[in-house]
Structure formats: structure tokens, C-alpha cells
Design an enzyme around this catalytic site. Structure first.
Site, PDB file in Angstrom:
ATOM      1  N   ARG A 142       0.791  -1.194   0.010  1.00 55.80           N
ATOM      2  CA  ARG A 142       0.087   0.064  -0.227  1.00 55.80           C
ATOM      3  C   ARG A 142       0.821   1.352   0.409  1.00 55.80           C
ATOM      4  NH1 ARG A 142      -1.829  -4.035  -1.016  1.00 55.80           N
ATOM      5  NH2 ARG A 142      -3.953  -4.714  -0.166  1.00 55.80           N
ATOM      6  N   SER A 184     -10.531   0.783   3.747  1.00 57.10           N
ATOM      7  CA  SER A 184     -10.010   0.321   5.378  1.00 57.10           C
ATOM      8  C   SER A 184      -9.126   1.442   5.515  1.00 57.10           C
ATOM      9  CB  SER A 184      -8.678  -0.329   5.079  1.00 57.10           C
ATOM     10  OG  SER A 184      -9.012  -2.098   4.351  1.00 57.10           O
ATOM     11  N   GLU A 254      -4.417   4.851   6.428  1.00 52.48           N
ATOM     12  CA  GLU A 254      -4.831   4.107   4.475  1.00 52.48           C
ATOM     13  C   GLU A 254      -5.607   5.034   3.736  1.00 52.48           C
ATOM     14  OE1 GLU A 254      -5.795  -0.015   1.544  1.00 52.48           O
ATOM     15  OE2 GLU A 254      -4.521   0.201   4.115  1.00 52.48           O
TER      16      GLU A 254
END
Length: 273
Positions: A142, A184, A254
Site C-alpha cells: 500500500r 480500510s 490508509e
């Protein structure tokens, strides 16, 4: 340079934000660092003091095969990519149908499902600062170091669309809430899961106003209808504080928080203080 009025309380996936004029990026020279480039706002929480915003125009919404390479414009929605790959029997993109957003956003955060990541098949990207090969990009879970708007990407072309993978990816998503969210909330820390940590400190189902850490999956901050930015921030900060106090782990967001009070060097951060 043209602009578009966007109501972020309906446009963003978490259904929070004011109505703003967003500039449209059409020519490479249109972009300057005073703007923050957004996509379809599936992982964005927009605050009351946002930076200047810019969005790719529709001229970057395309997908085609040229010289045995897959070329995709950065404004192309993930659903369109998935449909094209299924129709043309293209392999290794089955997971994209379960990642909401546009290609630019998926690449910027190296989105994926477990080991299936958008960077796996990447060859190169075209940005406002020129072309970059995959080997010249620092990327990981990520994360990427891409710091210029992505306009197009090229991918390896392999055939053999796998329907079985579609079912597998669908099952991976069964534990996620359907209530509006930005996906998320936190990145999983190495060797652990943000959802587990949030649950361990007693915040699964914690609600302030209409914002809540979902009872279905604790790492999803959901909006039950009239959630506001301040309540979302309060829950995020409470989770960070309690997890840090109990486990000495700092949960990194995130979701991208676009508010000048929570941003540093154009990278959205929640303050530790």
C-alpha cells in the site's frame, strides 16, 4: 483550464465533504504542486479546510491493446478494466473488480488483495514529469514513492481470464461492510491486523454521531447517514491513541485525509499530539 463542481457528501464513498470546484487536468502543464490530485474518492476523507483539488479529465479514461501491451488511462474506473479483461480473456486483473476507484489511485497506493497487487503486472507509468519504469519506482505494501500525477500505465499482457479467481476475491470481501466508508481505515502493521488491534482495545462498534468502527469489520470507519468530518477524526485519533498505549504500535492511516490541519508535505497524516 476547466473545472467541475463536486459535492463530496454524495461523490465520496464515505459520503462526507463540502461542495467544491475541482480543476480538471487536461494538459500536462496544467498541474502544479498547489493542487492535490483526486480520483473517484474511494479512500478519501475530506475535511473543512481542504487543499486545492484537481481531477483527471475524461480524456484519460481509456483501455486498449497496442503492440502486445495493455495500455490504460489513469482515469479509467476499475470496473471498466475488469470488464475489458473479462471480455478479452486477459489474465491477472481479476481482482481489480473488487477494488473501487480509478487506475491512478490504485497505482498511487499499490492497491490489491493480499498478494494480488496492481504493481504485479506493471511495466511503466506516464506522469506529468515523464515516463517511469517499474524498476525506478519504490513501492511496497500500500505504498509507492510516486509524486507526480499518473496519466497512463502499461502492463504485461497475458491471456486466460480465470473465473475461479472472481469467486475467491468475492469471498475475501464477504466480511466487509456495505455501509458507506472509505475502505480500510488503517494499514495493517507488519505481522498483525489493524482490525484485530482496534477490536482488542474495545473500539469495534464504537460510535460517535453517525460515524462508527463497523461491527462487521473493525478496520472500516462507516457512515450511518449523517456522519461528519470531526466525528470521523475523533474516532481515528482514539484508535491510534489506544492501540499505541496498549501495543506500542502506531496505526498509519490508509484513508487519505484531505484537510490542511492534518497534512504535511502534501502527505495526509493524523497528528500524534
Amino acid at each position: 483550464m476547466s473545472s467541475k463542481k463536486i459535492n463530496f457528501s454524495t461523490f465520496s464513498s464515505i459520503k462526507i465533504g463540502p461542495s467544491l470546484d475541482v480543476k480538471l487536468l487536461e494538459e500536462v502543464n496544467d498541474f502544479t504542486k498547489e493542487y492535490y490530485l483526486i480520483g473517484s474518492c474511494n479512500n478519501i476523507l475530506l475535511g473543512n479546510n481542504p487543499p486545492k483539488l484537481m481531477k483527471l479529465s475524461k480524456i484519460y479514461d481509456y483501455i486498449k491493446i497496442e503492440d502486445a501491451i495493455l495500455k490504460i488511462g489513469a482515469a479509467t474506473p476499475s470496473g471498466k478494466i475488469a470488464s475489458f479483461c473479462k471480455k478479452n480473456n486477459i489474465a491477472n486483473f481479476e481482482f481489480v473488480s473488487h477494488l473501487p476507484g480509478t487506475l491512478g489511485g490504485l497505482l498511487f497506493m499499490n492497491a490489491g488483495l493480499k498478494e494480488y497487487e496492481i504493481f504485479n503486472q506493471l511495466i511503466s507509468i506516464k506522469t506529468c514529469n515523464g515516463k517511469k519504469l517499474k524498476k525506478d519506482i519504490d513501492f511496497g505494501y500500500r505504498y509507492t514513492d510516486i509524486n507526480s500525477p499518473i496519466l497512463q500505465a502499461t502492463f504485461h499482457l497475458n491471456f486466460g481470464f480465470n473465473e475461479d479467481k472472481i469467486d475467491m476475491f468475492k469471498k475475501m470481501r464477504l466480511n466487509q461492510p456495505s455501509t458507506p466508508s472509505a475502505g480500510s481505515c488503517f494499514k495493517n502493521p507488519k505481522g498483525d491486523y489493524a482490525g484485530r488491534l482496534i477490536e482488542e482495545v474495545g473500539l469495534k462498534g464504537k460510535r460517535i454521531g453517525d460515524m462508527e468502527f463497523s461491527t462487521k469489520h473493525a478496520n472500516f470507519l462507516v457512515n450511518h447517514g449523517n456522519g461528519i468530518f470531526e466525528d470521523a477524526i475523533s474516532l481515528i485519533q482514539e484508535a491510534q491513541k489506544k492501540v499505541y498505549e496498549k501495543f506500542n504500535i502506531w496505526l498509519e492511516c490508509e484513508v487519505k485525509i484531505l484537510d490542511k490541519d492534518y497534512m504535511s508535505d502534501s502527505s495526509p497524516l493524523i497528528k500524534k499530539s
